[in-house]
Design a protein around this motif. Structure first.
Motif, PDB file in Angstrom:
ATOM      1  N   PRO A   1     -31.904  24.949 -15.541  1.00 46.39           N
ATOM      2  CA  PRO A   1     -33.179  25.422 -16.935  1.00 46.39           C
ATOM      3  C   PRO A   1     -34.227  24.686 -16.227  1.00 46.39           C
ATOM      4  O   PRO A   1     -33.938  23.296 -15.314  1.00 46.39           O
ATOM      5  N   TRP A   2     -35.570  25.494 -16.199  1.00 50.47           N
ATOM      6  CA  TRP A   2     -36.185  24.776 -15.012  1.00 50.47           C
ATOM      7  C   TRP A   2     -36.680  23.248 -15.501  1.00 50.47           C
ATOM      8  O   TRP A   2     -37.148  22.982 -14.311  1.00 50.47           O
ATOM      9  N   ARG A   3     -36.515  22.785 -16.744  1.00 48.02           N
ATOM     10  CA  ARG A   3     -36.629  21.503 -17.304  1.00 48.02           C
ATOM     11  C   ARG A   3     -35.738  21.001 -15.886  1.00 48.02           C
ATOM     12  O   ARG A   3     -36.725  19.542 -15.324  1.00 48.02           O
ATOM     13  N   ASP A   4     -34.623  20.966 -15.937  1.00 46.05           N
ATOM     14  CA  ASP A   4     -33.727  20.228 -15.287  1.00 46.05           C
ATOM     15  C   ASP A   4     -33.934  19.984 -13.726  1.00 46.05           C
ATOM     16  O   ASP A   4     -33.949  19.213 -12.412  1.00 46.05           O
ATOM     17  N   VAL A   5     -34.193  21.165 -13.222  1.00 47.62           N
ATOM     18  CA  VAL A   5     -35.310  21.813 -11.605  1.00 47.62           C
ATOM     19  C   VAL A   5     -35.888  20.270 -11.148  1.00 47.62           C
ATOM     20  O   VAL A   5     -36.108  19.487 -10.126  1.00 47.62           O
ATOM     21  N   ILE A   6     -37.086  20.692 -12.272  1.00 51.87           N
ATOM     22  CA  ILE A   6     -37.959  19.661 -11.840  1.00 51.87           C
ATOM     23  C   ILE A   6     -38.217  18.225 -11.955  1.00 51.87           C
ATOM     24  O   ILE A   6     -38.565  17.413 -10.943  1.00 51.87           O
ATOM     25  N   ASP A   7     -36.992  17.940 -13.283  1.00 48.72           N
ATOM     26  CA  ASP A   7     -36.228  16.328 -13.377  1.00 48.72           C
ATOM     27  C   ASP A   7     -35.338  16.262 -11.404  1.00 48.72           C
ATOM     28  O   ASP A   7     -36.094  15.221 -11.117  1.00 48.72           O
ATOM     29  N   ILE A   8     -35.070  17.253 -10.847  1.00 46.05           N
ATOM     30  CA  ILE A   8     -33.911  16.324 -10.508  1.00 46.05           C
ATOM     31  C   ILE A   8     -34.887  16.670  -8.694  1.00 46.05           C
ATOM     32  O   ILE A   8     -34.544  15.691  -8.401  1.00 46.05           O
ATOM     33  N   VAL A   9     -35.710  17.678  -8.778  1.00 39.94           N
ATOM     34  CA  VAL A   9     -36.940  17.648  -7.624  1.00 39.94           C
ATOM     35  C   VAL A   9     -37.799  16.618  -7.588  1.00 39.94           C
ATOM     36  O   VAL A   9     -37.324  15.318  -6.498  1.00 39.94           O
ATOM     37  N   GLY A  10     -38.064  16.065  -8.642  1.00 41.32           N
ATOM     38  CA  GLY A  10     -38.396  14.403  -9.203  1.00 41.32           C
ATOM     39  C   GLY A  10     -38.042  13.768  -8.621  1.00 41.32           C
ATOM     40  O   GLY A  10     -38.516  11.883  -8.506  1.00 41.32           O
ATOM     41  N   ARG A  11     -36.888  13.572  -9.311  1.00 45.38           N
ATOM     42  CA  ARG A  11     -36.166  12.223  -8.514  1.00 45.38           C
ATOM     43  C   ARG A  11     -35.366  12.365  -7.138  1.00 45.38           C
ATOM     44  O   ARG A  11     -35.353  10.929  -6.666  1.00 45.38           O
ATOM     45  N   SER A  12     -35.288  13.038  -6.375  1.00 50.49           N
ATOM     46  CA  SER A  12     -35.252  13.268  -5.525  1.00 50.49           C
ATOM     47  C   SER A  12     -36.166  12.984  -4.427  1.00 50.49           C
ATOM     48  O   SER A  12     -35.552  11.931  -3.843  1.00 50.49           O
ATOM     49  N   LEU A  13     -37.464  12.857  -4.694  1.00 47.99           N
ATOM     50  CA  LEU A  13     -38.532  12.708  -4.025  1.00 47.99           C
ATOM     51  C   LEU A  13     -38.878  11.436  -4.696  1.00 47.99           C
ATOM     52  O   LEU A  13     -39.805  11.270  -3.650  1.00 47.99           O
TER      53      LEU A  13
ATOM     54  N   ALA B   1     -41.745  23.436  -7.991  1.00 47.20           N
ATOM     55  CA  ALA B   1     -41.042  22.172  -8.164  1.00 47.20           C
ATOM     56  C   ALA B   1     -41.791  20.311  -7.757  1.00 47.20           C
ATOM     57  O   ALA B   1     -42.997  19.904  -8.352  1.00 47.20           O
ATOM     58  N   ALA B   2     -41.833  21.020  -5.707  1.00 41.10           N
ATOM     59  CA  ALA B   2     -41.891  20.035  -5.143  1.00 41.10           C
ATOM     60  C   ALA B   2     -43.829  20.239  -4.406  1.00 41.10           C
ATOM     61  O   ALA B   2     -44.700  19.161  -4.566  1.00 41.10           O
ATOM     62  N   LEU B   3     -43.871  21.733  -4.815  1.00 38.74           N
ATOM     63  CA  LEU B   3     -45.488  21.917  -4.637  1.00 38.74           C
ATOM     64  C   LEU B   3     -46.785  21.269  -5.814  1.00 38.74           C
ATOM     65  O   LEU B   3     -47.503  20.736  -5.843  1.00 38.74           O
ATOM     66  N   ALA B   4     -46.219  21.348  -6.949  1.00 32.84           N
ATOM     67  CA  ALA B   4     -46.349  20.851  -8.650  1.00 32.84           C
ATOM     68  C   ALA B   4     -46.794  19.827  -8.774  1.00 32.84           C
ATOM     69  O   ALA B   4     -47.513  18.772  -8.904  1.00 32.84           O
TER      70      ALA B   4
END
Length: 337
Positions: A163-175, A70-73
């Protein structure tokens, strides 16, 4: 229970921003990750409470599964990435991670894989200002120790089930990249929708996902992210998957070989490291008792990289293996009764 025990041995590209934490031969260089300008504190709630990220992260460490991708994407190169132990190259990186790092002309430090405990000293040595573990198996005590090193974001509910969508969301908000994360999810959802539209034969069929390994026949439950991904493609979880579960595990359980005949599903998704392993399973009497095996409606997902890519998918692996995966499901659907 560790997800890698069941995903690995029992275990997208969106328009990426090029800003990130680069590295050099002397170690990862400190650079702004999100490039979002003024930073407002971000609070992320999770299973162990909440984590407040007071300043824009510039040195991020990713643990568990999916947060690295998620971070790399999103264009952010972590200063430290937890080494994986399944379907990896000599550096301990999954193929889509290595490919993305090469595409970004970036390097990073590999953190030893968690065995009993995270590699606290190695993580601390990287001087992180954020630790991301939204899809992991860290315990409350481990979370507390990690939080002494840097603000740590854990999973929202149960270990190894985000869920993978939530992983992306959490990483995105954290960054500080919530909008970019939303756009990334929308892009991936569009690719999934296209795959679903291209395969109407999958719509409404029931599915059971299994792995026969180490003398145990594992059945993955709807709470597991790899099953959730199958549902994204229009399949439905077979009622028998839930009905046969007599234990208390969250995402997977072992089914007695004497009960496999009760695992009724239109399609059986069988994970295996090799074609030989898959064939050996199918030749067993307990496999022959499964209705979908009798019908020939089995999608044998073989090869460690493809199994890892879909077990569960991540921001980078989803499209890496999507076409091969859908093709296998489609072939199995042709024989579904």
């Amino acid at each position: 229970m560790n997800r890698r025990t069941f995903a690995a041995t029992a275990l997208v590209a969106a328009a990426a921003l090029l800003a990130g934490c680069g590295s050099s031969d002397d170690g990862p260089a400190e650079q702004p990750t999100g490039g979002q300008g003024d930073w407002a504190p971000v609070e992320i709630e999770h299973a162990f409470g909440s984590t407040t990220i007071e300043a824009e992260p510039t040195r991020v460490v990713t643990l568990g599964w999916g947060s690295t991708e998620a971070a790399l994407a999103l264009g952010v190169v972590p200063v430290g990435i937890e080494t994986q132990t399944y379907a990896v190259d000599d550096a301990g990186r999954l193929p889509w991670v290595s490919e993305k790092l090469a595409e970004m002309d970036a390097e990073t430090t590999m953190v030893p894989a968690t065995v009993e405990e995270p590699a606290y000293e190695d993580i601390d040595a990287l001087e992180p200002d954020l630790i991301l573990a939204p899809y992991s198996g860290i315990t409350a005590d481990q979370y507390d120790l990690l939080s002494e090193i840097a603000p740590t974001v854990a999973y929202p509910e149960a270990a190894w089930t985000t869920p993978w969508r939530d992983v992306i969301d959490i990483v995105g908000r954290s960054l500080g990249m919530a909008e970019e994360a939303t756009a990334l999810v929308e892009d991936l959802d569009g690719q999934l929708a296209a795959a679903e539209d291209a395969h109407p034969e999958l719509q409404g069929l029931t599915v059971a996902a299994v792995w026969d390994v180490g003398g145990t026949f594992y059945v993955y439950k709807p709470a597991d992210a790899r099953v959730d991904f199958l549902l994204d493609l229009g399949l439905e979880s077979a009622p028998a998957v839930t009905e046969l579960d007599t234990g208390g595990e969250t995402f997977v359980y072992g089914l007695s070989y004497e009960q496999t005949d009760r695992l009724e599903a239109d399609i059986l998704v069988n994970y295996a490291s090799t074609d030989e392993e898959a064939q050996t399973f199918l030749e067993q009497s307990y496999a022959q008792a499964i209705p979908a095996v009798q019908d020939g409606a089995v999608a044998n997902v073989t090869g460690d990289p493809l199994v890892a890519a879909m077990s569960p998918p991540t921001a980078l692996s989803l499209t890496w293996g999507l076409q091969d995966y859908v093709d296998l499901l489609s072939a199995a659907a042709q024989n579904a009764s």
